[in-house]
Design a protein around this motif. Structure first.
Motif, PDB file in Angstrom:
ATOM      1  N   MET A   1       0.847  -1.191   0.000  1.00 11.36           N
ATOM      2  CA  MET A   1       0.000   0.000   0.000  1.00 11.36           C
ATOM      3  C   MET A   1       0.880   1.237   0.000  1.00 11.36           C
ATOM      4  N   ASP A   2       0.818   2.065  -1.061  1.00 10.20           N
ATOM      5  CA  ASP A   2       1.690   3.229  -1.122  1.00 10.20           C
ATOM      6  C   ASP A   2       1.146   4.362  -0.263  1.00 10.20           C
ATOM      7  N   ALA A   3       2.012   5.364  -0.012  1.00 16.98           N
ATOM      8  CA  ALA A   3       1.655   6.464   0.883  1.00 16.98           C
ATOM      9  C   ALA A   3       0.469   7.259   0.354  1.00 16.98           C
ATOM     10  N   GLN A   4       0.384   7.423  -0.960  1.00 13.52           N
ATOM     11  CA  GLN A   4      -0.716   8.186  -1.552  1.00 13.52           C
ATOM     12  C   GLN A   4      -2.057   7.504  -1.298  1.00 13.52           C
ATOM     13  N   GLN A   5      -2.092   6.177  -1.450  1.00  6.75           N
ATOM     14  CA  GLN A   5      -3.335   5.454  -1.205  1.00  6.75           C
ATOM     15  C   GLN A   5      -3.709   5.473   0.264  1.00  6.75           C
ATOM     16  N   LYS A   6      -2.716   5.329   1.150  1.00  4.80           N
ATOM     17  CA  LYS A   6      -2.985   5.409   2.581  1.00  4.80           C
ATOM     18  C   LYS A   6      -3.540   6.772   2.948  1.00  4.80           C
ATOM     19  N   ALA A   7      -2.990   7.818   2.366  1.00  8.62           N
ATOM     20  CA  ALA A   7      -3.485   9.163   2.637  1.00  8.62           C
ATOM     21  C   ALA A   7      -4.926   9.320   2.159  1.00  8.62           C
ATOM     22  N   ALA A   8      -5.251   8.697   1.027  1.00  7.12           N
ATOM     23  CA  ALA A   8      -6.616   8.778   0.492  1.00  7.12           C
ATOM     24  C   ALA A   8      -7.609   8.056   1.395  1.00  7.12           C
ATOM     25  N   ASN A   9      -7.143   7.042   2.127  1.00  7.26           N
ATOM     26  CA  ASN A   9      -8.021   6.277   3.011  1.00  7.26           C
ATOM     27  C   ASN A   9      -8.180   6.921   4.388  1.00  7.26           C
ATOM     28  N   ALA A  10      -7.338   7.868   4.720  1.00  5.92           N
ATOM     29  CA  ALA A  10      -7.365   8.486   6.052  1.00  5.92           C
ATOM     30  C   ALA A  10      -8.726   9.103   6.329  1.00  5.92           C
ATOM     31  N   GLY A  11      -9.236   8.855   7.517  1.00  7.21           N
ATOM     32  CA  GLY A  11     -10.521   9.398   7.917  1.00  7.21           C
ATOM     33  C   GLY A  11     -11.719   8.582   7.464  1.00  7.21           C
ATOM     34  N   LYS A  12     -11.488   7.549   6.677  1.00  7.82           N
ATOM     35  CA  LYS A  12     -12.582   6.738   6.139  1.00  7.82           C
ATOM     36  C   LYS A  12     -12.785   5.463   6.955  1.00  7.82           C
ATOM     37  N   VAL A  13     -13.930   4.834   6.755  1.00  2.00           N
ATOM     38  CA  VAL A  13     -14.308   3.645   7.521  1.00  2.00           C
ATOM     39  C   VAL A  13     -14.321   2.424   6.605  1.00  2.00           C
ATOM     40  N   ALA A  14     -13.686   1.356   7.052  1.00  2.05           N
ATOM     41  CA  ALA A  14     -13.676   0.091   6.316  1.00  2.05           C
ATOM     42  C   ALA A  14     -14.613  -0.906   6.981  1.00  2.05           C
ATOM     43  N   LEU A  15     -15.055  -1.873   6.214  1.00  4.47           N
ATOM     44  CA  LEU A  15     -15.850  -2.991   6.701  1.00  4.47           C
ATOM     45  C   LEU A  15     -14.972  -4.231   6.669  1.00  4.47           C
ATOM     46  N   VAL A  16     -14.875  -4.939   7.788  1.00  3.57           N
ATOM     47  CA  VAL A  16     -14.015  -6.122   7.898  1.00  3.57           C
ATOM     48  C   VAL A  16     -14.891  -7.317   8.254  1.00  3.57           C
ATOM     49  N   LEU A  17     -14.833  -8.367   7.438  1.00  2.00           N
ATOM     50  CA  LEU A  17     -15.728  -9.511   7.591  1.00  2.00           C
ATOM     51  C   LEU A  17     -14.944 -10.799   7.793  1.00  2.00           C
ATOM     52  N   GLU A  18     -15.102 -11.401   8.973  1.00  2.00           N
ATOM     53  CA  GLU A  18     -14.502 -12.708   9.249  1.00  2.00           C
ATOM     54  C   GLU A  18     -15.171 -13.769   8.393  1.00  2.00           C
ATOM     55  N   GLY A  19     -14.457 -14.854   8.111  1.00  2.00           N
ATOM     56  CA  GLY A  19     -15.038 -15.973   7.386  1.00  2.00           C
ATOM     57  C   GLY A  19     -15.709 -16.956   8.334  1.00  2.00           C
ATOM     58  N   GLY A  20     -15.877 -18.184   7.840  1.00  2.48           N
ATOM     59  CA  GLY A  20     -16.512 -19.194   8.671  1.00  2.48           C
ATOM     60  C   GLY A  20     -17.567 -20.009   7.962  1.00  2.48           C
ATOM     61  N   SER A  21     -17.536 -20.031   6.631  1.00  2.00           N
ATOM     62  CA  SER A  21     -18.479 -20.819   5.852  1.00  2.00           C
ATOM     63  C   SER A  21     -19.912 -20.472   6.247  1.00  2.00           C
ATOM     64  N   PHE A  22     -20.695 -21.449   6.686  1.00  2.63           N
ATOM     65  CA  PHE A  22     -22.101 -21.190   6.985  1.00  2.63           C
ATOM     66  C   PHE A  22     -22.299 -20.314   8.221  1.00  2.63           C
ATOM     67  N   ARG A  23     -21.256 -20.108   9.027  1.00  6.43           N
ATOM     68  CA  ARG A  23     -21.397 -19.170  10.146  1.00  6.43           C
ATOM     69  C   ARG A  23     -21.617 -17.747   9.641  1.00  6.43           C
ATOM     70  N   CYS A  24     -21.294 -17.514   8.371  1.00  2.72           N
ATOM     71  CA  CYS A  24     -21.513 -16.182   7.807  1.00  2.72           C
ATOM     72  C   CYS A  24     -22.985 -15.892   7.546  1.00  2.72           C
ATOM     73  N   GLU A  25     -23.861 -16.815   7.897  1.00  3.40           N
ATOM     74  CA  GLU A  25     -25.287 -16.472   7.945  1.00  3.40           C
ATOM     75  C   GLU A  25     -25.518 -15.337   8.943  1.00  3.40           C
ATOM     76  N   PHE A  26     -24.754 -15.317  10.027  1.00  6.94           N
ATOM     77  CA  PHE A  26     -24.833 -14.202  10.967  1.00  6.94           C
ATOM     78  C   PHE A  26     -24.441 -12.909  10.260  1.00  6.94           C
ATOM     79  N   THR A  27     -23.345 -12.942   9.521  1.00  8.49           N
ATOM     80  CA  THR A  27     -22.889 -11.780   8.768  1.00  8.49           C
ATOM     81  C   THR A  27     -23.946 -11.320   7.781  1.00  8.49           C
ATOM     82  N   ALA A  28     -24.566 -12.270   7.089  1.00  9.02           N
ATOM     83  CA  ALA A  28     -25.594 -11.927   6.103  1.00  9.02           C
ATOM     84  C   ALA A  28     -26.734 -11.154   6.750  1.00  9.02           C
ATOM     85  N   GLY A  29     -27.138 -11.563   7.948  1.00  9.32           N
ATOM     86  CA  GLY A  29     -28.216 -10.861   8.640  1.00  9.32           C
ATOM     87  C   GLY A  29     -27.826  -9.444   8.998  1.00  9.32           C
TER      88      GLY A  29
END
Length: 291
Positions: A1-29
């Motif tokens: 990840m270069d410095a320019q891209q990191k700077a562009a992401n500053a202040g923004k919110v990411a979504l992080v999703l754990e795996g787990g096959s069918f346990r991701c039914e919780f995620t889907a909800g």
């Protein structure tokens, strides 16, 4: 990840999703509730089935993950021993990424590509045992990335992309919050887990067969053997980010009694509903966190 891209992401919110096959039914909800209320993120980092959930979030297809899982959890072409016997993979990729994706419950490629949210699928480099954060810009052209992130050790084949071999992203980085915040430069992250807060991962119980299968890849074997230690430590880091106000964590309120394969649609629906309930309960907090 270069410095320019990191700077562009500053202040923004990411979504992080754990795996787990069918346990991701919780995620889907959880994600369906957020879609229904127009919650957007700058980027999504998904692991294994979490990446597939992220795909449908980017295409804004409310209910699609749940529909597919409930309809085909008992279909051997989708997942299970029949697929393993006929294709060498416990996941029926041709059925999932061709039949379902194109005809049965079509994926909305147009909306996916129009959505400015960046999507990354985490895969594990088999040679080095390290995580790779692979962009998914097109649901058709990047289908091998989706196969790579969901390719479970021993029951699926490694996937070759640009000369490199990959398997399930959860081996190297089960919940890529540190990558999102420290390497990609995002300010905050909403994290959806598929295990409750009290969960502690134990050692991988198939190291014997793994050593036989992956004898040529010592770093991958090391990553498999030590995964539980890194995972448990990573969860402590997640709680620390939460205390700092940099993470908002959505997790099942009780232990999840569903494994990688589940043939009871009633159980899957129950977990999906639980995810919806948690999504609704935390909706106000999530909207404030993302503002």
């Amino acid at each position: 990840m270069d410095a320019q891209q990191k700077a562009a992401n500053a202040g923004k919110v990411a979504l992080v999703l754990e795996g787990g096959s069918f346990r991701c039914e919780f995620t889907a909800g959880v994600l369906d509730v957020l879609l229904e209320h127009g919650v957007d993120f700058a980027a999504c980092y998904g692991v294994s089935a979490g990446a597939l959930s992220g795909m449908n979030y980017k295409s804004r297809q409310i209910g699609r993950v749940n529909r597919v899982n409930l309809a085909y959890c008992n279909d051997g072409n989708y997942i299970g021993a029949k697929s393993l016997a006929t294709s060498g993979s416990i996941v029926g990729y041709d059925f999932l990424l061709n039949d379902i994706q194109d005809r049965i419950d079509p994926f909305d490629n147009e909306t996916f590509e129009a959505n400015p949210m960046k999507l990354f699928a985490v895969a594990t480099d088999v040679v080095f045992g390290t995580a790779a954060y692979l962009p998914v810009a097109n649901a058709v052209l990047d289908v091998d990335v989706l196969r790579a992130t969901t390719s479970l050790p021993l029951v699926t084949q490694p996937v070759e992309i640009d000369g490199d071999l990959y398997q399930d992203g959860g081996v190297a980085d089960s919940v890529p919050i540190e990558h999102a915040l420290e390497e990609a430069g995002f300010d905050r992250a909403v994290v959806v887990l598929t295990q409750d807060r009290s969960y502690v991962k134990g050692p991988y119980d198939l190291m014997g067969p793994a050593r036989a299968r992956y004898s040529a890849y010592p770093y991958f074997l090391e990553a498999l053997e030590n995964r539980h230690e890194r995972y448990n430590e990573q969860r402590e880091h997640i709680w620390e980010y939460e205390r700092q106000g940099r993470a908002l964590v959505v997790a099942p309120p009780t232990p999840v009694e569903i494994g990688h394969i589940e043939h009871d649609p009633t159980k899957l629906l129950g977990l999906y509903i639980q995810g919806r309930q948690e999504g609704k309960r935390l909706l106000g907090a999530i909207c404030d966190f993302c503002a």
